[in-house]
Structures are given as structure tokens and as C-alpha cells.
Design a protein around this motif. Structure first.
Motif: not given
Lengths: 567, 420
Positions: B136-139, B152, B158, B192, B196, B198, B233, B281, B284
Motif C-alpha cells: 500500500e501507498q501510505s499517506v 508524504y 525514495d 497516486t 495502487q 492507498v 484502490t 507510477e 506519478y
């Protein structure tokens, strides 16, 4: 029928006194005067709350903030609109009907506790005064649900007055409910068992049980809120160990049952009116009576469906299940009512039109209610116009339509005069479609993404909002047809007979309006309050007409109640 | 009155409708329900997430059942009022029927079955919408009156390509190499890409808010004192509005993302909270993450530029209420900041401050002390103490004030002439 005319031991038979306006402005322990006091006060607040609704819709004609000076002003509008409509219009109006009708339907001379009854009513005017006073000190702006921390940290001093007013209204509600329970338990006449009671009395009993059990929770929540606001406590302040969900749980533990407080009496009225005006017994009396009780009971287990987006995720499914269950007793009622009018002889009186209007519109509120009970769907539409639409279908299409029907049905009994039926029909013709066009498009607004309680919204929602606003203006104006009809009827309406609808329940077995002691002697209830279509019922009404004059009184004929035969 | 007919005029068997009537009725009912269903695409926003597909499916199912019930009840009502209306002068009663146990059992059982099916279906849909996906993309998100801020994190892994680790300021280097090894940067929008999963972890800065993306059909209250989560998602690229759904005060409606058209150029741009979903991605990273990370990792030395960068990042929600042409701000609730550098001196005199700098500092630290005539006391107070809500360190404050003092009509004109 001899028993009907036997005088009460020691009771003086009297002519109904012609009541003056001043009699209604004074302290009185007569349940009929108190009932009228409740209803007139409630109607006053209905007009006030309606005017606020018109301002809300005016603001929402455009996507930007223009009518109100700032967002706070708009928030105050809908906060007070909702509070007035719930606590000072529907609940007291239902209490008014209950007060006027329950003793009459039971053949009693008054409520069990007349003084308490008057006291409960007189708490309402100061509460209304406090609520409106808020406008001068910074009106409450946290919505009628008053979620902290907004209501504790930010809302103006009017929020404190709001809390105090809600306290007074809560006390009034509890005292009134205790009185109803005791009255209904103890003051039924000989020959009227639980299952011979009119369904309106059943509905009021179920309502009163909810009020007694639920309202103390509101009082508790509001007390904590007031302490947080004025005494520096931190029940709802997470920075100091409080919890914002505490309020939501306790508040909805009252406020979901409160929905049934507002709608169960409406169910009761509907059972009476549909049966009388279609000349056919209520279909499934026991199912309707017991489903009111089932709703009252299950109603206590569903509160957290108002919190599907804030509640701990694991608890959401149990509350979905209970919320789904409660649809079943409500469905029983709707189908029983349909079966009641099926095969009857439907008279399109104004009362019946609004009762049928209730039936058709309330169903929409019921369907959207089941949809809202589904957790994943509710998560999308929670706190949107979909919910606004749902609650107005239940409370306007339901409760208010029932109140309108009740006014047309019982007005002759209360005032001794008939309302103009033609105006009543016009009232319905204007109200019904404008109601539908006001509230139905709101479903779509909510689904499309418009949240509730906003003064500014995305421009693509404007077209639907204009439709809603214009319809709401028609709906607002249509109310004045009823108000005009009332004033006209009091001044020059046709005199009403004792039983203009030829109904079998006991409130019609006395003159219109009833004398101070309600009946001339001890009334004997007809064994079945909805026994239409039988020879006995026909003879019963015949005997009544002999005593008080025919149902269809010619306009010129004065109806003087006959003194009891025993004199 | 003795002529009254006590026996029902129509025999009771007539109460049971004929088979042909029932067939016609059911056909109309089902046709009506399908007609309702055909409106579904018109009354829903775009279906932009896997959650939306699930929710729309159960909505369609309930809409169909609801429409059947609606048609049934309204149909019976219409038939009743036509078929069973009292003829003029008829003073008789209907048949004395008090109930029918079979019928009552049927209309208790059928709704019970229907709601059971809906409940089970809802449960399965709900389970599907909250699956915790791998990678998961964690925000992070902060809901404040009246703006959303998205946080972020950048770790050493990164770091955008081409960043020289040695060129970073010592404190940023230290942050990246300590135990956690991350620094955060903020944006006013959530970025995003398609496919992906989220997860947004949300905190409230003041009162409760609710985070709602109508196109994704997900909503979660943001509660004071708790951290809540929401998962979605995206399945479609585009810009999707974020809406605040829980009443939070005067500017509640202003928390939603807005599409603003510049009246001069006709150019449209997004302000406030949006979810920006890129196709891939790579897009992004190159469109959002790397440029934003680079400017955050290598802040300029000039305080005016630092201030501009801080304000442009959306770290503070000033853009929701103020107008500022340089940053494309279009808020209207607060006073305009265009040319504030010219006006600060006279405002300082009116507000009782020593000079323009003191006035601006005062106005941010204690906005309620002196109000520009015609505006209400709506601005949150930005505090110097990191324990308090709306924390704004002195370093940020000084840079912002330096930038605001540079906002003069002359500077704006020259900026305008250079871009033209």
C-alpha cells in the motif's frame, strides 16, 4: 345502551362551556385545553422552523454564499431549523394529539396526573424562548446533533442556551410520557382490554415507553456538554483525556429512538384515519399494535447506524443487522394499512388524502432507510443530501402528513366546527407534489456527491438545487392554505356534529367539543373500535346520532347536546 | 336510513384479484423497477475505484428491490383508490374483515428474507472494500478548519534520482540517517496512480471532519484525538474531488476541492483538496514526487523563496480563505493578500503594531486581535509551541512574513510583465 346514559355518581352534567382565547393562555389542568395549548404552540414553531427552511433553500439557490453573511449564519439556520422542527413542532404536536385524544379514547375524564400534565406543557414556552434568545448571544452552529468538539470548543454562547432548552424539552417529554403510561394502564373503561384499545392509544403507549427510557440519555449527554462548555470539564476533549465518540453514542442512543417518538404516533393516527375513512376494520389489529411495541424495543439496539463512518469498523455489522430487522415490523404496518383500504369504501376527505399521501411517501423513506442500513452503501451517502432526503421523507412525508391528516380528522371534535373540505383538497393538491419535488431530487444530489450542511457547493449541483428550492417555496406557501382554513373555520365554519365521520372510537361518543368532564355519564366503548361493516356498529352509530344529532348536520341546524336521559 | 345496505355490495370473493390482473400488475411492477435501474448511471459520480465498483453493485441490487417495493405499494394504492372509492351517497361500510393470518405471515416473512439477503450481501461487499493489500501507498492526512493537508514521507531509498546526498542540508541529512530515516513533506492534494492501493491515515487538527471521495465511494470520519484509516484502490486516472462530510464550522463547504476558472485567461485550475490519479507510477514519480521532493530536500536560502515554497506546499491552509495571485489562491472568506506588502504599514498603524513585520507576525500568531474591516474572526491562530494545534515554527513564520512583505503591486506588475 342504557349504561351509556347513566349519570356518574356525583357528577354534574353540564353544557360544554364556550371556551375563550384567554382560557388557553392560562394554567389549566384540563387535558383538552393542554392538548390545544401543545398544538397551537407547536404550530407556531412549525411556521418559525418553516421560515428558517425557506431561508436555507434561498441560500442554496446558488453555489456560493450570498444570502447569509457568512458560513456561521447558515450553520445557525439549519441548526435551529432542525431543533425547532424536532423538539418544538413534531414531538409537542404529537403530545398535543395524545393529550387531547387519549383520555377521550379511553372514556376517561382526564389524564392520570392533570397537574403534571400542565407542568409538562408549560416547560415548552420558556424552552422556545431560550432557543430563540440564542440569536442574540451567538446562536448554536453545530447542527442539531451538536457533535463535539465543534459544539464545545467553537459554537457560540447560544449553544449553551440550546443545551438548556433541550433539557427543559426533555423534562417535559419525560413527564408527559409517564402520565400517558399511567393513564393508559389504569384508566381504561370497563370492557376495554389491551386489545380493544384504539391503535392510536397503542402507538402513544409505545412512544411513551421510548420517551421514558431514552430521554434521560439525552439529558445525560447534554449535561456533559454543558459542563464542558461552562465548567471546564473535558468529557469530550481528547487533549485532556475525553472522547468525542462518547457524545455520538449517548446522543444517538436517544436520538434514534426519538425518530420513533416522532413517527409512532403518526402510525397510530394513520390506523385510525384509514379505517374510518375507508369504512373497513383495521386489517391485522394485533400485528399493528404489537409491531409498535417491537419497533419500540428494537429501536434501542440500532443507534450506531448513525455512526457507520465514525464507529470502530468491527462494530458496524452488528448494528447493520439490527437496523435491517427493524424494517420488518414497519413493513407489516404498511402492508396492513394497504389491506385495510383494500375492499373498503374510500371517502376522499382531506384527512384521507393526507393519510394516503403518508402511505405513499413514507414507503420511499422506508426503502431509502433500508439502503442506508447497508454499511458499504451508507459509507458513500452518509452525511449527504441522500440522508437529508431520507429523513424528510420519514418526518415530513411521514409525521407531518399524518399530523395534517390528524388535524383534518379531529379538528371538528376539538373546535366543534368543520374545516372547509374544498380548501383541504387544495392544500393536498399543492402540498403533495411540491413535497415530492422538494425532497426526491435530494437523493440524487447526495449520491452525486453533495454533502449536507454546506452553504457553498460544486456548481454542477445547481440545477437540481434550483428545482428543490422552488418546490420548497411552493411547499412553504401551501401551509398557509391550512392556516387560513383553520382561521376561517373558527370564524364561520359549519358546526360539527358529535361524530361527523361516523367513527366507533370513544372520542366521538360525546359532543363536539366535549364538555369539561368529557362525557355525559360513563361511556361504554363499542367492543371493537374498528368493527365497521356489522349491524352492531351501524346501530351504535345510529344510537349516537339520536343522542347528538346526525353525522351530516345541515348547516343551519344547531346541535345542542341532549341532557342525559337519567335526569 | 333504514334503506342502508348492511351486507357488502360486492361479494367478498371480488377482494381477491383475478389472475390476469395479477399478471399485468407484476409485469408493470418489474418493468417499472427496470426503468428505475436505467437511471443509475445518471445519479452516480464516476466509478473510480475498486471500492466504487463493489458499492455500485450493491446499490443497483437494492435500487432494484426498492423499486419493486415502491411499484408494489404505489400500484396497490392507485388500484385501491380507483377500485374502492366510495360512490356518491354511499353510506355503507366495507366488509368486516379483520385479518388473514396467512397473508400476514407472508408479508412478515418476505421482507425478513429480503433484508437478510441485503445484510449478507452488504457484509461481503464491505469485507471486499476494506481488504488490506500488499504494498500500500501510505499517506498521512490532517483535517483542519478548513483545509486538508497530505503528508508524504521520503526515506533514503525514495530519494529522487540525481540528488547528491552530500548537497543536502545537515539537518535533513541527519533526519534521513537517524533511526526512522524519513522526513515528511506536505501537499494540499493527494497524488497516486491507477491500480495502487492507498491507505490514508488521518488525524484532526481541531474538530471532527470526514474524508470523502465521492468518485471512490469511500468515507471515514476524521476524529479529534484518534487516528482513523481509509483505503481505496483507484481504477481510473483523473482528478477527483475530496469533500469534507462532517460539519466542522463556518467554512465546512469550502473544504471541498474546487475547480476555478481564471476570469482573465479562461484557464482552469484545481484548488483545495483533490485526489490526482496518474496513469502510471512513473508519471506519478516524475510529475509529482520527484519535483516536490527535490524542492523540499534542497530549500533555497532566500527567505522570500523559502516563504513562497512553504505557502505553495500547502503546509498551512491559507489558500482556502485568501486571494493571492502569485500562488493562484482564490479564497474569498479572508482579506486579499495581493499587494499586502504595500498595505502592511498602514495596517500596522491601524492595528497598533510597531511596523509592517510586527503587524504580519501579530496577524498570524493572534489573528483575532485586530480584524481587517469587513472580515470576521475566522482565521485559526498559528502557534509557536509545538504542543499546540496549528503549530507554525518561527523559522516558517519569518520566511512567510518575508515573502508576504515582498508582495507589492510593483513586484506583481513586474512578475506579470515577465511572464507575458
Amino acid at each position: 345502551m342504557a349504561a351509556i346514559t347513566a349519570p356518574l355518581p356525583g357528577a354534574r352534567v353540564e353544557q360544554p362551556k364556550r371556551l375563550r382565547v384567554s382560557d388557553f393562555l392560562r394554567w389549566s389542568v384540563d387535558h383538552k385545553i393542554i392538548g390545544v395549548q401543545y398544538m397551537v404552540t407547536a404550530l407556531f414553531f412549525f411556521v418559525v422552523g418553516g421560515a428558517l427552511a425557506m431561508l436555507i433553500r434561498w441560500e442554496l439557490l446558488t453555489p456560493s454564499l450570498d444570502l447569509m453573511q457568512d458560513g456561521q449564519g447558515y450553520n445557525q439556520l439549519f441548526t435551529i431549523h432542525a431543533t425547532i422542527m424536532i423538539f418544538m413542532w413534531i414531538i409537542p404536536m404529537m403530545a398535543g394529539f395524545g393529550n387531547y385524544l387519549v383520555p377521550l379514547m379511553l372514556g376517561a375524564k382526564d389524564m392520570a396526573f392533570p397537574w403534571l400534565n400542565a407542568f409538562a406543557f408549560w416547560l415548552i414556552p420558556p424552552a422556545g424562548f431560550l432557543m430563540i434568545l440564542g440569536y442574540f448571544v451567538g446562536q448554536a452552529e453545530a447542527g442539531w446533533t451538536a457533535y463535539p468538539p465543534l459544539s464545545t470548543m467553537f459554537s457560540g454562547d447560544g449553544q449553551t442556551l440550546w443545551g438548556m432548552a433541550v433539557h427543559l424539552l426533555g423534562i417535559s417529554s419525560i413527564l408527559g410520557a409517564i402520565n400517558f403510561i399511567v393513564t393508559i394502564k389504569n384508566m381504561r373503561p370497563a370492557g376495554m382490554g389491551w386489545f380493544q384499545m384504539p391503535l392510536f392509544v397503542w402507538a402513544i403507549l409505545a412512544t411513551a415507553i421510548i420517551q421514558v427510557m431514552a430521554t434521560p440519555f439525552l439529558a445525560g449527554a447534554v449535561t456533559l456538554m454543558l459542563l464542558d462548555r461552562v465548567a471546564g470539564t473535558a468529557f469530550f476533549d481528547p487533549a485532556r483525556g475525553g472522547d468525542v465518540l462518547l457524545w455520538q453514542n449517548v446522543f444517538w442512543f436517544y436520538s434514534h429512538p426519538a425518530v420513533y417518538i416522532m413517527v409512532l404516533p403518526a402510525f397510530g393516527m394513520l390506523s385510525e384515519i384509514l379505517s374510518v375513512h375507508s369504512r373497513k376494520p383495521v386489517f391485522g389489529y394485533r400485528a399493528i399494535a404489537l409491531s409498535s411495541m417491537a419497533i419500540a424495543l428494537v429501536g434501542f439496539t440500532v443507534w450506531a447506524h448513525h455512526m457507520f463512518t465514525s464507529l470502530t469498523p468491527e462494530l458496524r455489522i452488528p448494528f447493520m443487522i439490527t437496523s435491517m430487522i427493524i424494517a420488518v415490523p414497519t413493513g407489516i404496518k404498511v402492508f396492513s394499512w394497504l389491506a385495510t383500504i383494500w375492499g373498503g369504501k374510500i371517502h376522499f376527505t382531506s384527512a384521507m388524502l393526507f393519510a394516503l399521501g403518508f402511505l405513499s411517501m413514507f414507503v420511499i423513506g422506508g426503502i431509502s432507510g433500508v439502503m442506508l442500513g447497508s454499511v458499504p452503501f451508507d459509507i458513500h451517502v452518509h452525511d449527504t443530501y441522500f440522508v437529508v432526503s431520507h429523513l424528510h421523507f420519514v418526518l415530513f412525508g411521514g409525521s407531518v402528513f399524518a399530523i395534517y391528516a390528524g388535524i383534518y380528522h379531529w379538528w371538528p371534535k376539538i373546535t366543534g366546527r368543520m374545516l372547509d373540505e374544498r380548501l383541504g383538497v387544495w392544500h393536498f393538491i399543492f402540498t403533495f407534489p411540491s413535497f415530492f419535488l422538494t425532497f426526491f431530487p435530494m437523493h440524487m444530489l447526495g449520491l452525486l456527491g453533495m454533502p449536507r450542511r454546506v452553504a457553498v457547493y460544486a456548481p454542477e449541483f445547481q440545477a437540481l438545487n434550483v428545482v428543490v428550492s422552488i418546490s420548497s417555496f411552493v411547499l412553504g406557501i401551501s401551509t398557509f392554505i391550512l392556516l387560513y382554513n383553520m382561521v376561517w373555520s373558527l370564524r364561520s365554519g359549519r358546526k360539527a356534529s358529535a361524530n361527523p365521520w361516523r367513527a366507533l372510537t370513544l372520542e366521538w361518543a360525546t359532543s363536539s367539543p366535549p364538555p369539561a368532564t368529557n362525557f355525559y355519564g360513563d361511556p361504554v366503548p363499542f367492543p371493537d373500535p374498528y368493527g365497521y361493516g356489522t349491524k352492531e356498529a351501524y346501530l351504535y352509530v345510529e344510537a349516537q346520532e339520536k343522542k347528538y344529532g346526525p353525522a351530516e348536520a345541515p348547516p343551519e341546524r344547531q346541535i345542542a347536546p341532549q341532557p342525559a336521559a337519567g335526569d | 336510513m333504514s334503506s342502508i345496505n348492511l351486507t357488502p355490495q360486492r361479494s367478498e370473493t371480488k377482494l381477491v384479484p383475478s389472475l390476469s390482473f395479477i399478471i399485468v400488475f407484476v409485469v408493470v411492477m418489474v418493468a417499472g423497477a427496470f426503468a428505475f435501474l436505467s437511471f443509475m448511471p445518471l445519479i452516480l459520480p464516476p466509478e473510480a475505484s475498486t471500492q466504487a465498483q463493489e458499492v455500485d453493485r450493491i446499490f443497483g441490487f437494492m435500487l432494484f428491490i426498492g423499486a419493486l417495493v415502491f411499484m408494489l405499494v404505489q400500484g396497490l394504492l392507485v388500484v385501491s383508490v380507483v377500485r374502492w372509492r366510495a360512490r356518491p351517497g354511499d353510506r355503507g361500510d366495507g366488509p368486516p374483515i379483520h385479518g388473514n393470518t396467512t397473508l400476514e405471515a407472508v408479508w412478515t416473512a418476505i421482507p425478513a428474507v429480503i433484508v437478510t439477503v441485503i445484510a449478507i450481501y452488504s457484509f461481503t461487499v464491505w469485507q471486499n472494500t476494506r481488504v488490506i493489500a500488499f504494498g500500500e501507498q501510505s499517506v498521512g492526512a490532517i483535517g483542519a478548519r478548513y483545509a486538508w493537508t497530505f503528508n508524504y514521507t521520503i526515506s533514503q531509498d525514495d530519494l529522487p534520482a540525481g540528488i547528491d546526498f552530500n548537497a543536502l542540508k545537515p539537518e535533513i541529512q541527519a533526519d534521513l540517517t537517524d533511526e526512522d530515516g524519513v522526513i515528511t513533506f506536505s501537499a494540499t492534494k493527494l497524488y497516486t496512480w491507477v491500480g495502487q492501493p492507498v491507505v490514508v491515515r488521518m488525524d484532526a487538527a481541531d474538530v471532527n471532519h470526514a474524508f470523502w471521495i465521492p468518485a471512490m465511494r469511500v468515507k471515514q470520519d476524521v476524529l479529534a484525538g484518534r487516528t482513523t484509516e481509509i483505503r481505496f484502490t483507484p481504477t481510473m486516472a483523473g482528478s477527483f474531488r475530496v469533500v469534507c462530510a462532517e460539519l466542522c464550522g463556518a467554512g465546512h463547504g469550502n473544504m471541498a476541492g474546487e475547480l476555478v476558472t481564471d476570469p482573465a485567461t479562461g484557464e482552469q485550475y484545481l484548488t483545495g483538496a483533490w485526489v490526482i490519479v496518474y496513469e502510471t507510477e512513473e508519471e506519478y514519480l516524475s510529475q509529482f514526487f520527484e519535483p516536490t521532493a527535490t524542492t523540499n530536500l534542497l530549500p533555497p536560502d532566500d527567505p522570500v523563496l523559502v516563504g513562497r515554497q512553504i505557502l505553495a506546499s500547502g503546509k498551512y491552509p491559507c489558500n482556502t480563505c485568501h486571494v493571492l495571485a502569485d500562488l493562484n489562491w482564490v479564497g474569498v472568506v479572508g482579506p486579499s493578500l495581493n499587494g499586502i506588502g504595500d498595505r502592511a504599514d498602514e495596517r500596522a498603524a491601524a492595528g497598533g503594531d510597531a511596523d509592517a513585520t510586527a503587524y504580519l507576525i501579530h496577524s498570524i500568531r493572534h489573528p483575532g486581535d485586530w480584524l481587517v474591516p469587513g472580515f470576521g474572526n475566522l482565521m485559526p491562530q498559528f502557534n509557536a509551541d509545538s504542543d499546540q494545534t496549528n503549530y507554525m515554527p518561527d523559522s516558517d513564520l519569518n520566511a512567510i512574513v518575508a515573502y508576504l512583505l515582498a508582495q507589492t503591486a510593483a513586484a506583481q506588475a513586474s512578475a506579470g510583465s515577465t511572464t507575458n
